[in-house]
Design a protein around this motif. Structure first.
Motif, PDB file in Angstrom:
ATOM      1  N   GLY A  61       0.804  -1.205   0.000  1.00 21.77           N
ATOM      2  CA  GLY A  61       0.000   0.000   0.000  1.00 21.77           C
ATOM      3  C   GLY A  61       0.844   1.266   0.000  1.00 21.77           C
ATOM      4  N   VAL A  62       0.185   2.388   0.273  1.00 21.27           N
ATOM      5  CA  VAL A  62       0.812   3.702   0.135  1.00 21.27           C
ATOM      6  C   VAL A  62       2.023   3.853   1.058  1.00 21.27           C
ATOM      7  CG1 VAL A  62       0.463   6.189   0.427  1.00 21.27           C
ATOM      8  CG2 VAL A  62      -1.333   4.792  -0.610  1.00 21.27           C
ATOM      9  N   LEU A  63       1.824   3.627   2.348  1.00 15.12           N
ATOM     10  CA  LEU A  63       2.919   3.841   3.300  1.00 15.12           C
ATOM     11  C   LEU A  63       4.079   2.894   3.030  1.00 15.12           C
ATOM     12  CD1 LEU A  63       4.146   5.136   5.831  1.00 15.12           C
ATOM     13  CD2 LEU A  63       2.977   3.372   7.175  1.00 15.12           C
ATOM     14  N   SER A  64       3.793   1.617   2.885  1.00 14.57           N
ATOM     15  CA  SER A  64       4.856   0.635   2.681  1.00 14.57           C
ATOM     16  C   SER A  64       5.618   0.910   1.398  1.00 14.57           C
ATOM     17  CB  SER A  64       4.268  -0.773   2.641  1.00 14.57           C
ATOM     18  OG  SER A  64       3.506  -1.025   3.786  1.00 14.57           O
ATOM     19  N   SER A  65       4.894   1.293   0.348  1.00 17.98           N
ATOM     20  CA  SER A  65       5.549   1.596  -0.921  1.00 17.98           C
ATOM     21  C   SER A  65       6.452   2.819  -0.783  1.00 17.98           C
ATOM     22  CB  SER A  65       4.504   1.835  -2.008  1.00 17.98           C
ATOM     23  OG  SER A  65       3.727   0.673  -2.222  1.00 17.98           O
ATOM     24  N   ALA A  66       5.979   3.847  -0.069  1.00 19.76           N
ATOM     25  CA  ALA A  66       6.789   5.049   0.125  1.00 19.76           C
ATOM     26  C   ALA A  66       8.038   4.745   0.954  1.00 19.76           C
ATOM     27  CB  ALA A  66       5.957   6.141   0.789  1.00 19.76           C
ATOM     28  N   VAL A  67       7.870   3.964   2.022  1.00 16.82           N
ATOM     29  CA  VAL A  67       9.014   3.591   2.858  1.00 16.82           C
ATOM     30  C   VAL A  67       9.997   2.743   2.056  1.00 16.82           C
ATOM     31  CG1 VAL A  67       9.691   2.152   4.826  1.00 16.82           C
ATOM     32  CG2 VAL A  67       7.817   3.781   5.063  1.00 16.82           C
ATOM     33  N   GLY A  68       9.472   1.834   1.241  1.00 13.45           N
ATOM     34  CA  GLY A  68      10.337   0.992   0.442  1.00 13.45           C
ATOM     35  C   GLY A  68      11.087   1.738  -0.640  1.00 13.45           C
ATOM     36  N   GLN A  69      10.574   2.893  -1.042  1.00 17.73           N
ATOM     37  CA  GLN A  69      11.234   3.675  -2.081  1.00 17.73           C
ATOM     38  C   GLN A  69      12.289   4.611  -1.521  1.00 17.73           C
ATOM     39  OE1 GLN A  69      10.531   3.284  -5.476  1.00 17.73           O
ATOM     40  NE2 GLN A  69      12.380   4.484  -5.675  1.00 17.73           N
ATOM     41  N   ASP A  70      12.032   5.176  -0.354  1.00 20.21           N
ATOM     42  CA  ASP A  70      12.946   6.164   0.228  1.00 20.21           C
ATOM     43  C   ASP A  70      13.945   5.448   1.134  1.00 20.21           C
ATOM     44  OD1 ASP A  70      14.103   8.178   1.983  1.00 20.21           O
ATOM     45  OD2 ASP A  70      12.549   9.532   1.234  1.00 20.21           O
ATOM     46  N   LYS A  71      15.169   5.323   0.654  1.00 17.53           N
ATOM     47  CA  LYS A  71      16.158   4.508   1.370  1.00 17.53           C
ATOM     48  C   LYS A  71      16.485   5.065   2.756  1.00 17.53           C
ATOM     49  CE  LYS A  71      18.307   2.637  -2.809  1.00 17.53           C
ATOM     50  NZ  LYS A  71      17.285   3.167  -3.736  1.00 17.53           N
ATOM     51  N   GLU A  72      16.373   6.369   2.950  1.00 15.69           N
ATOM     52  CA  GLU A  72      16.620   6.914   4.285  1.00 15.69           C
ATOM     53  C   GLU A  72      15.586   6.397   5.281  1.00 15.69           C
ATOM     54  OE1 GLU A  72      16.448  11.022   6.928  1.00 15.69           O
ATOM     55  OE2 GLU A  72      15.963  11.105   4.777  1.00 15.69           O
ATOM     56  N   TYR A  73      14.303   6.585   4.950  1.00 13.88           N
ATOM     57  CA  TYR A  73      13.265   6.213   5.903  1.00 13.88           C
ATOM     58  C   TYR A  73      13.125   4.705   6.011  1.00 13.88           C
ATOM     59  CZ  TYR A  73      12.348  11.071   6.511  1.00 13.88           C
ATOM     60  OH  TYR A  73      12.507  12.391   6.827  1.00 13.88           O
ATOM     61  N   MET A  74      13.448   3.988   4.952  1.00 15.02           N
ATOM     62  CA  MET A  74      13.509   2.544   5.038  1.00 15.02           C
ATOM     63  C   MET A  74      14.494   2.118   6.123  1.00 15.02           C
ATOM     64  SD  MET A  74      15.001  -0.090   2.180  1.00 15.02           S
ATOM     65  CE  MET A  74      14.218   0.764   0.839  1.00 15.02           C
ATOM     66  N   LYS A  75      15.695   2.696   6.096  1.00 13.98           N
ATOM     67  CA  LYS A  75      16.708   2.345   7.089  1.00 13.98           C
ATOM     68  C   LYS A  75      16.264   2.761   8.495  1.00 13.98           C
ATOM     69  CE  LYS A  75      20.578   2.700   3.815  1.00 13.98           C
ATOM     70  NZ  LYS A  75      21.109   1.325   3.907  1.00 13.98           N
ATOM     71  N   ARG A  76      15.611   3.906   8.607  1.00 14.81           N
ATOM     72  CA  ARG A  76      15.129   4.349   9.919  1.00 14.81           C
ATOM     73  C   ARG A  76      14.089   3.371  10.472  1.00 14.81           C
ATOM     74  NH1 ARG A  76      16.376   9.567  11.498  1.00 14.81           N
ATOM     75  NH2 ARG A  76      17.385  10.879   9.902  1.00 14.81           N
ATOM     76  N   VAL A  77      13.176   2.906   9.617  1.00 17.14           N
ATOM     77  CA  VAL A  77      12.167   1.947  10.056  1.00 17.14           C
ATOM     78  C   VAL A  77      12.829   0.636  10.483  1.00 17.14           C
ATOM     79  CG1 VAL A  77      10.263   0.485   9.257  1.00 17.14           C
ATOM     80  CG2 VAL A  77      10.241   2.921   8.755  1.00 17.14           C
ATOM     81  N   PHE A  78      13.738   0.139   9.677  1.00 19.31           N
ATOM     82  CA  PHE A  78      14.398  -1.122  10.010  1.00 19.31           C
ATOM     83  C   PHE A  78      15.164  -1.026  11.326  1.00 19.31           C
ATOM     84  CE2 PHE A  78      14.631  -2.352   5.258  1.00 19.31           C
ATOM     85  CZ  PHE A  78      13.340  -2.828   5.311  1.00 19.31           C
ATOM     86  N   ALA A  79      15.897   0.074  11.496  1.00 20.68           N
ATOM     87  CA  ALA A  79      16.666   0.244  12.731  1.00 20.68           C
ATOM     88  C   ALA A  79      15.742   0.293  13.938  1.00 20.68           C
ATOM     89  CB  ALA A  79      17.520   1.501  12.650  1.00 20.68           C
ATOM     90  N   SER A  80      14.576   0.919  13.775  1.00 25.03           N
ATOM     91  CA  SER A  80      13.642   1.022  14.906  1.00 25.03           C
ATOM     92  C   SER A  80      13.066  -0.340  15.289  1.00 25.03           C
ATOM     93  CB  SER A  80      12.512   2.003  14.568  1.00 25.03           C
ATOM     94  OG  SER A  80      11.610   1.453  13.633  1.00 25.03           O
TER      95      SER A  80
ATOM     96  N   GLU B  12       7.379  -7.410   7.459  1.00 24.15           N
ATOM     97  CA  GLU B  12       6.414  -7.014   8.487  1.00 24.15           C
ATOM     98  C   GLU B  12       6.721  -5.634   9.054  1.00 24.15           C
ATOM     99  OE1 GLU B  12       3.795  -8.615   8.649  1.00 24.15           O
ATOM    100  OE2 GLU B  12       3.964 -10.709   9.254  1.00 24.15           O
ATOM    101  N   ALA B  13       8.011  -5.305   9.217  1.00 25.55           N
ATOM    102  CA  ALA B  13       8.383  -4.008   9.789  1.00 25.55           C
ATOM    103  C   ALA B  13       7.855  -2.852   8.952  1.00 25.55           C
ATOM    104  CB  ALA B  13       9.904  -3.911   9.919  1.00 25.55           C
ATOM    105  N   ALA B  14       7.891  -3.012   7.623  1.00 28.63           N
ATOM    106  CA  ALA B  14       7.409  -1.952   6.735  1.00 28.63           C
ATOM    107  C   ALA B  14       5.944  -2.140   6.354  1.00 28.63           C
ATOM    108  CB  ALA B  14       8.272  -1.911   5.475  1.00 28.63           C
ATOM    109  N   SER B  15       5.243  -3.088   7.000  1.00 26.46           N
ATOM    110  CA  SER B  15       3.818  -3.368   6.736  1.00 26.46           C
ATOM    111  C   SER B  15       3.555  -3.671   5.258  1.00 26.46           C
ATOM    112  CB  SER B  15       2.943  -2.194   7.193  1.00 26.46           C
ATOM    113  OG  SER B  15       3.047  -1.998   8.580  1.00 26.46           O
ATOM    114  N   CYS B  16       4.425  -4.464   4.661  1.00 25.56           N
ATOM    115  CA  CYS B  16       4.323  -4.749   3.239  1.00 25.56           C
ATOM    116  C   CYS B  16       3.210  -5.752   2.940  1.00 25.56           C
ATOM    117  CB  CYS B  16       5.653  -5.282   2.703  1.00 25.56           C
ATOM    118  SG  CYS B  16       6.990  -4.072   2.788  1.00 25.56           S
TER     119      CYS B  16
END
Length: 385
Positions: free
Chosen positions: A151-170, A318-322
């Motif tokens: 969906g929208v959020l997961s796709s956006a997080v998966g595209q933006d490498k900065e916020y992807m890394k922030r989500v994974f680290a969290s 699961e972390a990025a709600s994919c």
């Protein structure tokens, strides 16, 4: 008058679900998206589904294209263009904006718009901005049309490498060192922004990888071995995205793992290893798609390492709600630790791409993989979930 003895009209057979395969787009990954569409069109079971190919030109025009997968292939080291496949140079496709209707309309200047029928599910094989980043997903959510993938959020997080890394680290996943330079920072004080990168190199060493923060297929990435190549690498990354990401080299083996949504939840494929390509400095676009550098499937890992990376791939999903599918990319460091590099919510999907190859080795061939993704999309409700 009784109607009991009147002949009854035969029941109409149920209509097959109609799939719109949407491809191309405005990003620098336009060509490889078109190649992917050809593979998907070839694989869809026409006894189960009706198909409507819709291309998006580099300028953003939505067009009808011929259902001719053989024209959507790399030829003479050149990727195909949607504009060359369009049935008309002026006509355009309009998606529904009313969730009560899934009718797709085609119009040309000076002509009465023509209804193309309803679309039951969209398979968006777009890569990069304006397609894989949540923008198309938002449009489809507004229209109430189901679609393959996140969906929208997961796709956006998966595209933006900065916020992807922030989500994974969290979520406790290990990520490598990186620094981000945003466009306002570069415009406000370019020397200070460049110094941040140089200081980062002083802390973590060379080489560095300079990347567009929101691109894929290894487009716009430069491996920088010393200070002399930095400015050119920054300019190349900014050509694709004004926001850039600079990563320290993580020394280790490149391991990938596919995740697929089943009825009972996401499962991971057998992993693959990407060996260092002989003719390339790293696994770049040409190594992936033009020279077709082969991966090793399954990866030569211990049973414990295989189990660990498969579990980590599902954790990242699961972390990025994919939803639907993800390819998770890791480094296996010299001390035996897995470091996640990134996920792709719509990974390369040609038959030679690693995601289908990993599932082939896991017992799910390409046509079945496409069918599973379509069925998963049709099972999900639209809207918030």
């Amino acid at each position: 008058m009784s109607t009991e003895n009147l002949p009854q009209s035969p029941e109409q057979p149920p209509r097959k679900p109609r799939v719109a395969v949407v491809f191309g787009g405005r990003s620098s990954e336009h060509g490889i998206s078109t190649v992917t569409a050809g593979a998907v069109l070839r694989a869809i079971d026409r006894t189960k589904y009706d198909v409507l190919p819709i291309g998006i030109t580099r300028e953003g025009r939505w067009v009808l294209t011929a259902d001719e997968p053989d024209r959507m292939a790399i030829t003479d080291r050149r990727t195909p263009e949607v504009a060359e496949l369009a049935e008309s140079g002026e006509g355009g496709v309009v998606l529904p904006v009313d969730p009560a209707s899934r009718e797709v309309v085609y119009s040309e200047p000076g002509s009465v718009p023509k209804a193309l029928g309803e679309v039951d599910v969209v398979f968006p094989v777009l890569h990069g901005p304006y397609g894989e980043d949540g923008t198309l997903q938002g449009l489809l959510d507004l229209a109430g049309v189901p679609y393959v993938g996140s969906g929208v959020l997961s796709s956006a997080v998966g595209q933006d490498k900065e916020y992807m890394k922030r989500v994974f680290a969290s979520f406790g996943l290990k990520v490598g060192p990186y620094v981000v330079i945003r466009p306002r920072e570069w415009q406000r004080d370019e020397p200070a922004a460049r110094k941040r990168i140089v200081d980062f190199a002083g802390e973590h060493g060379w080489p560095l990888f300079v990347k567009p923060a929101r691109a894929g297929s290894s487009i716009g990435i430069t491996k920088v071995d010393d200070l002399s190549g930095l400015d050119e690498a920054i300019a190349e990354a900014q050509r694709h995205d004004p926001k850039i990401l600079v990563e320290a080299a993580v020394r280790g083996r490149e391991i990938e793992c596919g995740v697929l949504e089943f009825e009972d939840g996401p499962r991971a494929s057998v992993p693959a290893e990407i060996p260092p390509p002989d003719a390339h400095a790293y696994y770049d676009f040409e190594a992936k798609y033009i020279d077709s550098t082969p991966g090793v499937v399954p990866a030569p890992l211990t049973p414990e390492q295989t189990a660990e990376v498969r579990a980590l791939a599902v954790e990242a999903f699961e972390a990025a709600s994919c939803e639907g599918l993800v390819r998770a990319d890791f480094f296996l460091t010299e001390d035996g630790e897995f470091v996640i590099n990134e996920i792709n919510t719509m990974p390369g999907f040609t038959p030679i791409s690693m995601y289908p190859q990993m599932w082939q080795a896991s017992g799910i061939g390409y046509p079945e993989l496409v069918d599973r993704l379509l069925r998963a999309a049709l099972r999900r409700s639209t809207g918030l979930r």
